[in-house]
Design a protein around this motif. Sequence first.
Motif, mmCIF file in Angstrom:
data_model
loop_
_atom_site.group_PDB
_atom_site.id
_atom_site.type_symbol
_atom_site.label_atom_id
_atom_site.label_comp_id
_atom_site.label_asym_id
_atom_site.label_seq_id
_atom_site.Cartn_x
_atom_site.Cartn_y
_atom_site.Cartn_z
ATOM 1 N N ASN A 159 2.806 -9.105 2.217
ATOM 2 C CA ASN A 159 3.258 -7.308 1.965
ATOM 3 C C ASN A 159 2.999 -7.041 0.598
ATOM 4 N N TRP A 160 1.908 -5.958 0.010
ATOM 5 C CA TRP A 160 1.919 -5.770 -1.204
ATOM 6 C C TRP A 160 2.988 -5.597 -1.857
ATOM 7 N N LEU A 161 3.933 -5.034 -1.896
ATOM 8 C CA LEU A 161 4.486 -3.810 -2.706
ATOM 9 C C LEU A 161 5.783 -5.223 -2.349
ATOM 10 N N GLN A 162 6.573 -6.014 -1.560
ATOM 11 C CA GLN A 162 7.200 -7.055 -1.567
ATOM 12 C C GLN A 162 6.621 -8.282 -2.306
ATOM 13 N N GLN A 163 5.905 -8.879 -2.413
ATOM 14 C CA GLN A 163 4.632 -9.646 -3.097
ATOM 15 C C GLN A 163 5.639 -9.015 -4.601
#
Length: 347
Positions: free
Chosen positions: A180-184
């Motif tokens: 996940n882009w935001l979680q990463q």
Amino acid sequence: MCPTTQFRRCGLGIAVWSLVSVLVVAAGLVGVVLWQHSYDMDEQRVSIRHGGHTLNGVLATPKDGRKRHGLVVYLHGDGPVDASHDDGYKPTWEANAKAGYASLSWDKPGVAGAPGDWLDQSMDDRANEAAAAIAWARARPDIDGDRIGLWGASQAGWVLPKVAAKTPVSFVIAVSPAINWLQQGRYNLLAELRADGASAARTKAEIARSDTTRRLLKRHAPFEEYTKAMRGDTDGMTADRWRFISKNYTADATQDLRALRGVPVMLTLAGHDINVDTADTERIYRKMLDAGGVLTVKRYPDAAHSLVKHSIEQSDLKTTLTALFSPRSLFADGFLDNQRQFLKEIG
């Protein structure tokens, strides 16, 4: 000791032999470098047409005398990466060749003279690009179209399952893939702050800055608004990069991974990864793929995100010298052998 009358002649002799010794050592070092960078495979430049553009690629094939080979198609991580990743891929291409597989990779758009701009691409654009490269490969008489798989690192974690949804693949090698882009992004921010020994005040300020960025992305704010919100301190963010992030920040591979069910997948994870939350990545991969019994997880406790040994990556000097004199030794112990073995078992 040189007699006084012969001092100048003797000194000249010492200088000559010193120079000869230096040249011999230099020649030996050059020989070592050339030998270490001589890989057991053949390489050729190739051109692949896609969407009115040309992908400038490299096809590396085994020297085993066979007329047809399986193929590993490479999908890059983030950044302006050329076909060989500045030769960093070559040890892995050689491992593929030892397993009887060719390797295909290409310059990102706008890199090394290639047309286009990789910052204009969405993850779907990249998947379409890879699907076109696979179609090109299947049309070649020297490639076995039934044995084509994918190798992808980091940001390619969002691309790999999208490719598999568009065209059949025989296997996937996922190296430090993102979910996940935001979680990463949040994981990476906090990991870097911990590594820097950041104070509580700085950590709070950086999280607030990150939260502001997220709100602007959700509102599709232009770069000028971002710059204003950051009070001119964009920390290296450019208008092109902002456009790229705005196009891709909602990326999440979780549901897309369903396209890999039934496909042999080797998930490769590093023990010192500050870019990707490897525990979360493994959890999601197991949740989505383990039921099919085709997931293999390989962990490398001594590796950084790039699968380079953490002890080497910590030093620019070590990285440079190892890349120069022993490039295969850059990678975590067992990484290249496990990749080769995985491909041999695929057949």
